[in-house]
Design a protein around this motif. Structure first.
Motif, PDB file in Angstrom:
ATOM      1  N   ASN B 211      14.819  37.880  40.082  1.00  0.00           N
ATOM      2  CA  ASN B 211      15.110  38.563  41.339  1.00  0.00           C
ATOM      3  C   ASN B 211      16.514  39.109  41.206  1.00  0.00           C
ATOM      4  OD1 ASN B 211      15.155  39.323  44.022  1.00  0.00           O
ATOM      5  ND2 ASN B 211      14.219  37.412  44.722  1.00  0.00           N
ATOM      6  N   ASN B 213      19.661  41.962  42.607  1.00  0.00           N
ATOM      7  CA  ASN B 213      20.216  43.010  43.471  1.00  0.00           C
ATOM      8  C   ASN B 213      21.023  43.926  42.558  1.00  0.00           C
ATOM      9  OD1 ASN B 213      19.301  41.764  45.888  1.00  0.00           O
ATOM     10  ND2 ASN B 213      20.997  40.330  45.740  1.00  0.00           N
ATOM     11  N   GLN B 219      16.855  46.692  44.801  1.00  0.00           N
ATOM     12  CA  GLN B 219      16.520  45.280  44.654  1.00  0.00           C
ATOM     13  C   GLN B 219      15.206  45.184  43.882  1.00  0.00           C
ATOM     14  OE1 GLN B 219      15.723  43.320  48.457  1.00  0.00           O
ATOM     15  NE2 GLN B 219      17.252  41.794  47.936  1.00  0.00           N
ATOM     16  N   ASN B 250      12.778  47.662  45.880  1.00  0.00           N
ATOM     17  CA  ASN B 250      13.027  48.362  47.147  1.00  0.00           C
ATOM     18  C   ASN B 250      14.425  48.944  47.163  1.00  0.00           C
ATOM     19  OD1 ASN B 250      14.782  46.330  48.345  1.00  0.00           O
ATOM     20  ND2 ASN B 250      12.911  45.113  48.573  1.00  0.00           N
ATOM     21  N   VAL B 252      17.302  51.104  49.855  1.00  0.00           N
ATOM     22  CA  VAL B 252      17.654  51.640  51.180  1.00  0.00           C
ATOM     23  C   VAL B 252      18.873  52.536  51.043  1.00  0.00           C
ATOM     24  CG1 VAL B 252      16.662  49.764  52.563  1.00  0.00           C
ATOM     25  CG2 VAL B 252      18.997  49.557  51.758  1.00  0.00           C
TER      26      VAL B 252
END
Lengths: 167, 499
Positions: B211, B213, B219, B250, B252
């Protein structure tokens, strides 16, 4: 026998002392492990259980965002608890961003906190006082619910003004 | 066992302390009615679920008591279906009894509860709470940098209600461990191992995941799980291997939010896992009902979704999904395109419109198109109204001349915080649903369902909901889990209480 089933809720109809929230730990949208105690507000905490697939949740969030903006500097913290599970997890951050949520969102992937707090409907909004007692339990969202929520927040922020008002 | 559980709980209650807390929740659902073509028409049944928990400092004890009563005392049950003790805090905790846990993103193991949702099988006709828990032991340590889990227990096979023996409901014994470490601020690596003992047949599985960032608000998550077999190499993606691969990203930026996911599952039906489906979970009834059901036996595909927010509060959502299955030598491709636009007319009025186009050859449904709108108006004095109109049409690949049409119109009136009332009308031209199986002839006339709902909040603790009329059943997905809802005609009253 069926009649007996109705006895249980009838026995519970009295209103006992409010339930208290025990500390819990969940990951946030940046995969950081955080606890309720770290996040809770000094005076009031509003916990919103929501999911991306839930229409009333998405309807209510812009109202909560406005309330958060209005009260965030007065000791009121909003916490979103997303209960989407693994199916919609990657969409939670983009959707929260597009809904303009600025308060922390925690991911309750197993519905563990949801079960712990006896939440059975989406959305459910809890208003919690500084002693971690749940003072209001809003199941579902109906337009205007945010006005009642705001009154509950004010009641906890300014208890004396409320008492005078009641008198 | 029931008596022993009750005694332990009573001892805990008697040992009450000023700092101790006892909390309850109760769900009662009473039905007077039946499936559309079944007798008696006025079948009376009741389901009750009582959850009790007692917390004192680092100790929590809990029980779930479920009961189902039938007017003819057929399939009745009264059982403590969950019980346990948890000792610990938010960092280190040990649970003995029933618990929920996930390894990775659920490729190997996921247990869950969908609170407030009940399950009933058309063949067995017994209602039960909707959960898939594990009965055993769990030791869990969580900190900012490390998460460790060790478990041993029997997962619930929830297709069988509590009327079945424990051996049938919990046939597997699992031993599992997971460790994940935040190696640097924005990177977490993890791995898990799971051993399944079912009827003395041992299967072993492992998974690795990361996982991260990344810069520019990106991410990513990626996981690869496989069965550990001597003939299978590590990271084996070949056709004969038992594996599950999942990846998501994802992003943003400004008013834009994006998510992209990919999957490749083969021979990975474990009965206690729940790999991400990568199929949109729709809030609209016609689309939610038409969901493509994941087949971890063989499925690959991807899903992309975009959210775009406009300054005035308008919002656009776009979704594209594709899934391929290859089962019994037949390859099928599910495709779906979905668009939704929410237009904020003013502060108190919003209109959402949606359009959807899909094909699901696995269900033999082609040219499946849907459209509709959702009009939401707030009135003074905390009144509100919602009008929801949905339309869907599709062809069955074995009968392309039969064009199925589904219609839904619902209207809801509410006043916060206590009251809501609604009416829902549905119509279908689907001959598979129009026919009455009790008669010799084949009915083809369109079928209608009309029902009314009423919701009332008695106080902060008690909520009552009632349904009267005809309800259409079919597949439904809630919180990512899909199940079958049964048709119903009659009166249903649901009373939920929380303390």
């Amino acid at each position: 026998m069926i009649g007996l089933s109705f006895l249980i809720p009838l026995l519970l109809i009295a209103s006992p002392a409010p339930s208290k929230i025990g500390n819990f730990r969940l990951n946030d949208l940046n995969n950081k492990s955080v606890t309720y105690v770290e996040l809770k507000g000094k005076k009031v905490t509003v916990i919103d259980f929501w999911a991306t697939w839930c229409k009333p949740c998405v309807r209510s969030i812009p109202k909560l965002v406005k309330l958060h903006e209005k009260y965030k500097d007065l000791g009121v913290q909003f916490i979103g608890v997303n209960v989407d599970g693994t199916r919609n997890l990657p969409k939670v951050k983009p959707m929260a961003h597009s809904l303009g949520i600025k308060y922390p969102i925690l991911l309750d992937v197993n519905s563990q906190v949801m079960s712990e707090l006896k939440v059975t409907q989406m959305p459910t909004i809890l208003v919690v006082n500084e002693h971690d007692e749940i003072v209001a339990f809003h199941q579902g969202y109906r337009p205007g619910e945010e006005e009642i929520l705001e009154k509950e927040i004010q009641k906890l922020l300014y208890p004396e003004a409320e008492r005078k008002h009641e008198n | 066992m029931r008596i022993r559980t009750a005694l332990v709980f009573l001892i805990l209650l008697w040992g009450g302390h000023a700092h101790a807390q006892l909390s309850f929740s109760n769900l009662l659902e009473y039905q007077l009615g039946n499936l559309p073509y079944e007798r008696p028409r006025d079948l009376s049944t009741a389901y009750n679920q009582l959850n009790l928990s007692y917390r004192y400092r680092y100790l929590k004890a809990f029980v779930k008591f479920e009961s189902f009563t039938h007017q003819e005392a057929v399939q009745d049950y009264y059982q403590f279906t969950q019980r346990g003790v948890r000792v610990g805090n938010d960092r280190l905790a040990f649970t003995a009894g029933n618990f929920y846990e996930i390894l990775g993103r659920g490729l190997l193991l996921r247990s869950y509860e969908i609170p407030g949702t009940l399950r009933e099988d058309v063949g067995l006709r017994v209602r039960q709470g909707f959960y898939r828990d594990i009965e055993g032991f769990l030791l869990k340590y969580q900190s900012r940098a490390v998460e460790l889990k060790a478990l041993r227990g029997r997962p619930l096979y929830n297709s069988f209600p509590p009327t079945f023996e424990r051996e049938a409901r919990r046939p597997s014994l699992l031993d599992g461990v997971e460790a994940s470490v935040r190696v640097v601020k924005d990177l977490t690596l993890g791995s898990a191992y799971l051993r399944n003992d079912r009827d003395d047949k041992i299967s072993k599985y492992s998974t690795v995941f990361l996982n991260a960032n990344l810069p520019f608000a990106l991410q990513i998550y990626s996981e690869f799980a496989q069965q550990l077999r001597p003939e299978q190499d590590l990271f084996d993606f070949s056709e004969g291997s038992s594996h599950a691969f999942y990846a998501s990203a994802n992003y943003v930026a400004g008013p834009l939010g994006l998510s992209v996911e990919a999957k490749d599952y083969n021979d990975f039906v474990l009965l206690f896992n729940d790999p991400p489906q990568l199929i949109k979970e729709h809030p609209y009834v016609v689309l939610n009902r038409s969901t493509h059901l994941l087949e971890p036996d063989n499925e690959s595909g991807w899903q992309a979704e975009a959210f775009l927010r406009f300054n005035a509060g308008h919002q656009l959502t776009l979704n594209a999904t594709q899934a391929q299955n290859e089962l019994f030598g037949r390859r099928t491709v599910f495709k779906e395109l979905f668009a939704e636009f929410e237009y904020k007319i003013d502060e108190a009025t919003a209109l959402k419109v949606f359009a959807d186009r899909s094909r699901d050859p696995f269900k033999l449904e082609e040219k499946r198109n849907a459209a509709g709108f959702y009009f939401d108006k707030e009135w003074p004095q905390q009144w509100g109204t919602i009008l929801d109109v949905e339309y869907q049409t599709f062809e069955r690949s074995f009968a392309p001349h039969e064009n199925v049409k589904n219609y839904i119109v619902s209207f809801t009136l509410s006043r916060a915080p206590r009251f809501s009332a609604g009416a829902l009308w549905e119509r279908t031209t689907d001959v598979q649903l129009a026919d009455n199986p009790v008669t010799d002839r084949i009915e083809t006339k369109p079928r209608h369902w009309l029902g009314g709902t009423l919701g009332y909040k008695l106080n902060n603790q008690h909520f009552v909901n009632a349904f009267l009329g005809k309800r259409r059943g079919g597949p439904a997905c809630t919180a990512g889990i899909c199940y079958e809802v049964l048709d119903f005609e009659g009166l249903e009253v649901r009373w939920t209480s929380n303390f």
